[in-house]
Scaffold this active site. Structure first.
Site, PDB file in Angstrom:
ATOM      1  N   LYS A 151       0.851  -1.187   0.000  1.00 48.83           N
ATOM      2  CA  LYS A 151       0.000   0.000   0.000  1.00 48.83           C
ATOM      3  C   LYS A 151       0.888   1.239   0.000  1.00 48.83           C
ATOM      4  CE  LYS A 151       0.758   1.955   3.251  1.00 48.83           C
ATOM      5  NZ  LYS A 151       2.061   2.521   3.714  1.00 48.83           N
ATOM      6  N   TYR A 239      -4.246   4.241   6.394  1.00 48.36           N
ATOM      7  CA  TYR A 239      -4.696   3.226   7.362  1.00 48.36           C
ATOM      8  C   TYR A 239      -6.014   3.654   8.003  1.00 48.36           C
ATOM      9  CZ  TYR A 239      -0.255   0.797   7.165  1.00 48.36           C
ATOM     10  OH  TYR A 239       0.822   0.082   6.746  1.00 48.36           O
TER      11      TYR A 239
HETATM   12  P1  NDP Z   1      12.595   1.587   1.836  1.00 51.02           P
HETATM   13  O1  NDP Z   1      13.118   2.847   1.288  1.00 51.02           O
HETATM   14  O2  NDP Z   1      13.174   1.091   3.106  1.00 51.02           O
HETATM   15  O3  NDP Z   1      12.714   0.402   0.771  1.00 51.02           O
HETATM   16  C1  NDP Z   1      12.394   0.572  -0.571  1.00 51.02           C
HETATM   17  C2  NDP Z   1      13.281  -0.329  -1.397  1.00 51.02           C
HETATM   18  O4  NDP Z   1      12.891  -0.203  -2.755  1.00 51.02           O
HETATM   19  C3  NDP Z   1      14.769   0.039  -1.374  1.00 51.02           C
HETATM   20  O5  NDP Z   1      15.455  -0.536  -0.298  1.00 51.02           O
HETATM   21  C4  NDP Z   1      15.247  -0.510  -2.700  1.00 51.02           C
HETATM   22  O6  NDP Z   1      15.473  -1.893  -2.566  1.00 51.02           O
HETATM   23  C5  NDP Z   1      14.030  -0.385  -3.605  1.00 51.02           C
HETATM   24  N1  NDP Z   1      14.104   0.763  -4.551  1.00 51.02           N
HETATM   25  C6  NDP Z   1      14.105   0.639  -5.894  1.00 51.02           C
HETATM   26  N2  NDP Z   1      14.173   1.838  -6.479  1.00 51.02           N
HETATM   27  C7  NDP Z   1      14.228   2.753  -5.491  1.00 51.02           C
HETATM   28  C8  NDP Z   1      14.342   4.160  -5.460  1.00 51.02           C
HETATM   29  N3  NDP Z   1      14.358   4.890  -6.596  1.00 51.02           N
HETATM   30  N4  NDP Z   1      14.398   4.797  -4.279  1.00 51.02           N
HETATM   31  C9  NDP Z   1      14.338   4.095  -3.123  1.00 51.02           C
HETATM   32  N5  NDP Z   1      14.237   2.736  -3.083  1.00 51.02           N
HETATM   33  C10 NDP Z   1      14.186   2.064  -4.239  1.00 51.02           C
HETATM   34  O7  NDP Z   1      11.015   1.794   1.981  1.00 51.02           O
HETATM   35  P2  NDP Z   1       9.992   0.945   2.839  1.00 51.02           P
HETATM   36  O8  NDP Z   1      10.464  -0.440   2.988  1.00 51.02           O
HETATM   37  O9  NDP Z   1       9.635   1.698   4.043  1.00 51.02           O
HETATM   38  O10 NDP Z   1       8.702   0.985   1.864  1.00 51.02           O
HETATM   39  C11 NDP Z   1       8.585   0.133   0.742  1.00 51.02           C
HETATM   40  C12 NDP Z   1       7.116  -0.055   0.406  1.00 51.02           C
HETATM   41  O11 NDP Z   1       6.471  -0.668   1.496  1.00 51.02           O
HETATM   42  C13 NDP Z   1       6.330   1.212   0.141  1.00 51.02           C
HETATM   43  O12 NDP Z   1       5.351   0.968  -0.837  1.00 51.02           O
HETATM   44  C14 NDP Z   1       5.656   1.507   1.458  1.00 51.02           C
HETATM   45  O13 NDP Z   1       4.467   2.279   1.324  1.00 51.02           O
HETATM   46  C15 NDP Z   1       5.359   0.108   1.931  1.00 51.02           C
HETATM   47  N6  NDP Z   1       5.283  -0.004   3.388  1.00 51.02           N
HETATM   48  C16 NDP Z   1       4.230  -0.694   3.901  1.00 51.02           C
HETATM   49  C17 NDP Z   1       4.111  -0.812   5.250  1.00 51.02           C
HETATM   50  C18 NDP Z   1       2.978  -1.580   5.802  1.00 51.02           C
HETATM   51  O14 NDP Z   1       2.787  -1.547   7.007  1.00 51.02           O
HETATM   52  N7  NDP Z   1       2.234  -2.314   4.991  1.00 51.02           N
HETATM   53  C19 NDP Z   1       5.065  -0.195   6.178  1.00 51.02           C
HETATM   54  C20 NDP Z   1       6.182   0.437   5.519  1.00 51.02           C
HETATM   55  C21 NDP Z   1       6.258   0.526   4.176  1.00 51.02           C
HETATM   56  P3  NDP Z   1      16.783  -2.593  -3.155  1.00 51.02           P
HETATM   57  O15 NDP Z   1      17.928  -1.949  -2.441  1.00 51.02           O
HETATM   58  O16 NDP Z   1      16.583  -4.016  -2.834  1.00 51.02           O
HETATM   59  O17 NDP Z   1      16.773  -2.312  -4.624  1.00 51.02           O
END
Ligand code: NDP
Length: 391
Positions: A151, A239
């Protein structure tokens, strides 16, 4: 007897007569929570873990904070799923996690389409910044895989619609990872509300926020419109909005909203720092909420019924969900329906079953689209100084 305690006793016997409170000497509401499962339901819900060869196989796309901290452990705890591939822009991280979790297939964002040739991937779970959800979902559908995306579903209504169309064209399932629909306490509260335990629902109020740190990488992209799609409402306010629609059995007819972004705050040049919203429903009842990147971490909700109320605070935490039910001015009752920590694996198992049966997930793309449409209407009203936007 004084008039106050007299009126409490009257209400108590009224509620007890209506089956909404235990009679004197009967066990309290809280134990066991009747709405969670009668014995036969508990038995039918009891499922043994599938052996490895029978599990639904997932590629995890984006190995960021949430995927690594919550969802990968959720896959490990699941009974129906297993991770078979990692998709990442960081090969070293992917290899390290692969060694830790027994995952041996690796893809990056450029060669992602070649998952089409990988028979060990049935589904893709997307945990990328919001604006990338649509692209990777559509590529996954073209590769013949089912998709569970984080989401909010996507940046725009058009992207959500394109994802739904791609799922239909591929005859695959699209789920949006609204984990609280699988969190035992949220599910129990929703069941109690639907069963009339607080009477007729008259109002909902929900707040969700945290303080955004522009120097913390996972918050950095959240402050950039091109990657986040929107601000606090997209990320955390969703949420409280989604929960309002979980509690109220009607579709809203109009929305009004006002931004609450602090003037001059340098973090918010692209997305809103906060927004307050109000939905009106055909029956005349309303729901209101706030989201913010400027107040402390809060996820709280309260549903007000004609006989009582249910409050969740925190409501959507990973590890802790606290629920209270109160009838009139009687002492509130604490409800415990289970550990919130199961929500990740429960969501994964539910999506795995939906994919296996090729049947819609409980929280499908259409729900994600509905919420993005509503958030866009909230922005439209706030942009217009709080004008009523008809839905
Ligand atoms: P992060 O920034 O920690 O992780 C995002 C990951 O996406 C990065 O680590 C990277 O992985 C990859 N990525 C690819 N392209 C990009 C870019 N241009 N910029 C940044 N990251 C990129 O974010 P979150 O883990 O907090 O969030 C990820 C998703 O999860 C979002 O959609 C967020 O809304 C959702 N989320 C949902 C939650 C829930 O409770 N359901 C809680 C928190 C987040 P890599 O290094 O492997 O390429």
């Amino acid at each position: 007897m004084d008039p106050i305690s007299d009126s409490i006793i009257d209400r108590r016997s009224l509620l007890a007569a209506a089956g909404l409170l235990p009679l004197a000497g009967a066990p309290a509401f809280a134990a066991p929570p009747a709405a969670v499962g009668q014995p036969e339901e508990q038995i039918s819900n009891f499922k043994l873990p599938e052996p490895p060869g029978k599990r639904v196989r997932f590629a995890v796309v984006g190995l960021g904070t949430f995927a690594v901290g919550q969802m990968i452990p959720g896959f490990v705890a699941s009974k129906r799923a297993q991770m078979t591939a990692f998709v990442s822009g960081n090969p070293q991280k992917a290899q390290d996690l692969g060694a830790r979790y027994g995952v041996g297939a690796f893809y990056n964002y450029d060669n992602f389409d070649t998952i089409a040739n990988d028979p060990n991937i049935d589904c893709v779970y997307i945990a990328l910044p919001v604006a990338l959800h649509a692209e990777f979902a559509i590529r996954a559908f073209k590769a013949g895989k089912h998709v569970l995306t984080e989401k909010p579903m996507a940046s725009t209504v058009e992207d959500c619609e394109a994802m739904i169309a791609a799922a239909k064209a591929a005859n695959r399932q699209l789920g949006v990872a609204y984990r609280v629909h699988f969190e035992p306490n949220n599910v129990d509260a929703a069941k109690r509300i639907k069963a009339g335990e607080i009477g007729v629902v008259r109002h909902y109020s929900g707040d969700a926020g945290f303080s955004a740190n522009p120097n913390y990488p996972p918050h950095k992209w959240r402050l950039t419109k091109a990657l986040a799609g929107g601000g606090s409402m997209y990320d955390i306010g969703i949420y409280a909005l989604n929960a309002a629609l979980m509690s109220i059995d009607e579709a809203p007819v109009s929305v009004t909203a006002a931004y609450s972004t602090p003037a001059g705050d340098p973090r918010f040049t692209e997305v809103e720092g906060g927004v307050d919203w109000r939905l009106k429903f055909p029956s005349g009842i309303s729901a209101q909420g706030s989201s913010s990147y400027c107040y402390t971490y809060v996820t709280r909700q309260r549903v007000f019924g004609s006989l009582g109320s249910i409050s969740l605070d925190p409501a959507s935490d990973y590890n802790q969900v606290s629920v209270m039910m109160q009838h009139a001015d009687l002492e509130p009752i604490t409800l415990h329906a289970g550990s919130p920590t199961v929500q990740f694996s429960a969501q994964i198992d539910a999506f795995s079953e939906a994919a296996m049966a090729n049947q819609p997930h409980l929280t499908p793309g259409e729900m994600g689209l509905r919420d993005i449409r509503l958030i866009q209407a909230i922005y439209k009203s706030a942009d217009a100084g709080g004008q009523i936007v008809t839905l």
